[in-house]
Design a protein around this motif. Structure first.
Motif, PDB file in Angstrom:
ATOM      1  N   UNK A 151       0.834  -1.207   0.000  1.00  0.00           N
ATOM      2  CA  UNK A 151       0.000   0.000   0.000  1.00  0.00           C
ATOM      3  C   UNK A 151       0.865   1.252   0.000  1.00  0.00           C
ATOM      4  N   UNK A 152       1.920   1.246   0.800  1.00  0.00           N
ATOM      5  CA  UNK A 152       2.822   2.396   0.803  1.00  0.00           C
ATOM      6  C   UNK A 152       3.508   2.571  -0.547  1.00  0.00           C
ATOM      7  N   UNK A 153       3.891   1.456  -1.157  1.00  0.00           N
ATOM      8  CA  UNK A 153       4.572   1.547  -2.450  1.00  0.00           C
ATOM      9  C   UNK A 153       3.653   2.108  -3.522  1.00  0.00           C
ATOM     10  N   UNK A 154       2.384   1.691  -3.503  1.00  0.00           N
ATOM     11  CA  UNK A 154       1.423   2.211  -4.484  1.00  0.00           C
ATOM     12  C   UNK A 154       1.218   3.705  -4.303  1.00  0.00           C
ATOM     13  N   UNK A 155       1.173   4.162  -3.072  1.00  0.00           N
ATOM     14  CA  UNK A 155       0.992   5.590  -2.812  1.00  0.00           C
ATOM     15  C   UNK A 155       2.234   6.400  -3.154  1.00  0.00           C
ATOM     16  N   UNK A 156       3.362   5.720  -3.369  1.00  0.00           N
ATOM     17  CA  UNK A 156       4.585   6.410  -3.733  1.00  0.00           C
ATOM     18  C   UNK A 156       5.486   6.727  -2.568  1.00  0.00           C
ATOM     19  N   UNK A 157       5.253   6.091  -1.429  1.00  0.00           N
ATOM     20  CA  UNK A 157       6.059   6.368  -0.238  1.00  0.00           C
ATOM     21  C   UNK A 157       7.109   5.280  -0.061  1.00  0.00           C
ATOM     22  N   UNK A 158       8.159   5.623   0.657  1.00  0.00           N
ATOM     23  CA  UNK A 158       9.228   4.686   0.980  1.00  0.00           C
ATOM     24  C   UNK A 158       9.003   4.189   2.402  1.00  0.00           C
ATOM     25  N   UNK A 159       8.828   2.879   2.570  1.00  0.00           N
ATOM     26  CA  UNK A 159       8.512   2.329   3.890  1.00  0.00           C
ATOM     27  C   UNK A 159       9.643   2.519   4.883  1.00  0.00           C
ATOM     28  N   UNK A 160      10.840   2.732   4.396  1.00  0.00           N
ATOM     29  CA  UNK A 160      11.991   2.920   5.286  1.00  0.00           C
ATOM     30  C   UNK A 160      12.161   4.366   5.716  1.00  0.00           C
ATOM     31  N   UNK A 161      11.367   5.294   5.136  1.00  0.00           N
ATOM     32  CA  UNK A 161      11.470   6.716   5.500  1.00  0.00           C
ATOM     33  C   UNK A 161      10.057   7.248   5.773  1.00  0.00           C
TER      34      UNK A 161
END
Length: 378
Positions: free
Chosen positions: A178-188
């Motif tokens: 879900x984070x990847x689809x939204x364009x976010x980096x899960x590590x940041x």
């Protein structure tokens, strides 16, 4: 009655009889009363010119020129719709920074804007909770395995621990995706998302500014990027001329900004619906953009028919432009010339010009029509 009275009566009767006889003998003459007959003066034919020395005016002969019929129309340069890519934000929120603007040329991956979104904050929260649940499930599975090995735990309870651990792993993978689809980096972890250009091209539409709001997958896209390496020229062709236009054929395109350059465009579509007001159909030409074509430029497209037609070609000096018409002079006798109206066409090399009507190949005509016209006026 006395004698004098009788004499007066007789005299009056004689005078009356004489006057009546005169009125019967005199008759009116209608010719004397009618107006004089009109006199008609004849005017010479203005298209006939008579000169004293016809040998002073050189003659030429119209030659044959075979060419396909041409249909010139006007059009406008438009972007190729299939190459328009909308820029969308999958996260709703407020725009905190805009890095691009209308008309900019961007490359794939360039930062266009930054959005502060509660969707991103919620997605990070779900991801961190999933990680914590996974750690707990892994610890419970390890404890259950120890108890099972010692014989202090039933097999079904151990299976429950295994299932809980598997579900925790699935939850972590789902929230991370879900984070990847939204364009976010899960590590940041951050509440601000970067929206980048999905393709390279030119920004042809902008519907967002700083501090404005964006909605996820809304009908209004913040940006539209167009690949202008290939463009369309949309032309208006009248209903009566559609027979000369066929899909797949090529047309010559000239831009008003660059009239000396000729581009080749292929007819990719003929509109199925006519404009009911001006009775025209939209004809779409597809052509490669060398880098100078801009959206909205006016253009002229020339369509060529498939069958060649014989025309007459004459020197351009033989054509006289007078009163918004074109004329030529042809010999009509030993010392006379006749002025004939013609329909002129395109220019040819060596100062020759095509004549569509009025002159046939082999006709004799004056080489310099302007000189003969000036002589006739003098």
């Amino acid at each position: 009655m006395n004698r004098i009275g009788v004499v007066e009566v007789v005299l009056c009767a004689c005078v009356a009889l004489s006057l009546a006889g005169c009125s019967q003998n005199v008759k009116a003459d209608p010719k004397a009363e009618a107006p004089p007959a009109p006199q008609v003066e004849s005017v010479g034919d203005p298209n006939i010119v008579k000169v004293d020395h016809p040998e002073q005016f050189a003659l030429t002969t119209a030659t044959a020129y075979d060419a396909a019929p041409e249909l010139p129309v006007t059009g406008v340069v438009s972007p190729d719709v299939s190459r328009n890519v909308p820029v969308i934000s999958l996260a709703s929120g407020r725009v905190v920074e805009v890095r691009a603007k209308l008309g900019d040329t961007v490359t794939k991956g360039d930062l266009l804007m930054r959005v502060q979104s509660t969707d991103i904050s919620g997605a990070f929260s779900d991801y961190r909770q999933a990680l914590a649940d996974e750690v707990l499930a892994r610890a419970q599975l390890a404890r259950a395995k120890t108890l099972l090995d010692a014989g202090a735990l039933a097999a079904k309870d151990y299976e429950v621990a295994v299932d809980a651990d598997a579900k925790a792993k699935v939850t972590v993978e789902t929230t991370a995706e879900h984070l990847r689809v939204l364009g976010a980096d899960k590590d940041h972890p951050t509440a601000i998302i970067d929206v980048v250009a999905p393709v390279s091209g030119v920004i042809t539409d902008q519907q967002v500014t700083t501090s404005s709001g964006v909605q996820s997958l809304s009908s209004t896209n913040p940006f539209t990027i167009s690949d202008l390496s290939h463009v369309w020229v949309i032309c208006d062709v009248y209903e009566n001329d559609l027979k000369n236009v066929r899909v797949g054929e090529f047309a010559d395109v000239r831009l008003n900004a660059y009239p000396d350059r000729v581009f080749s465009g292929r007819i990719s579509n003929i509109g199925p619906i006519l404009d009911p007001t001006i009775r025209t159909a939209k004809v779409r030409l597809q052509l490669e953009n060398p880098g100078i074509m801009r959206v909205g430029m006016f253009a002229t497209a020339t369509f060529h028919g498939g069958t060649k037609v014989k025309h007459a070609a004459i020197p351009a000096t033989s054509i006289l432009h007078l009163h918004d018409r074109d004329w030529v002079y042809t010999p009509s006798g030993s010392d006379t010339f006749r002025r004939v109206e013609v329909t002129s066409g395109k220019m040819l090399p060596s100062n020759m010009q095509v004549v569509d009507s009025g002159v046939a190949p082999g006709d004799r005509l004056v080489l310099n029509a302007l000189v003969l016209q000036n002589t006739a006026e003098q």
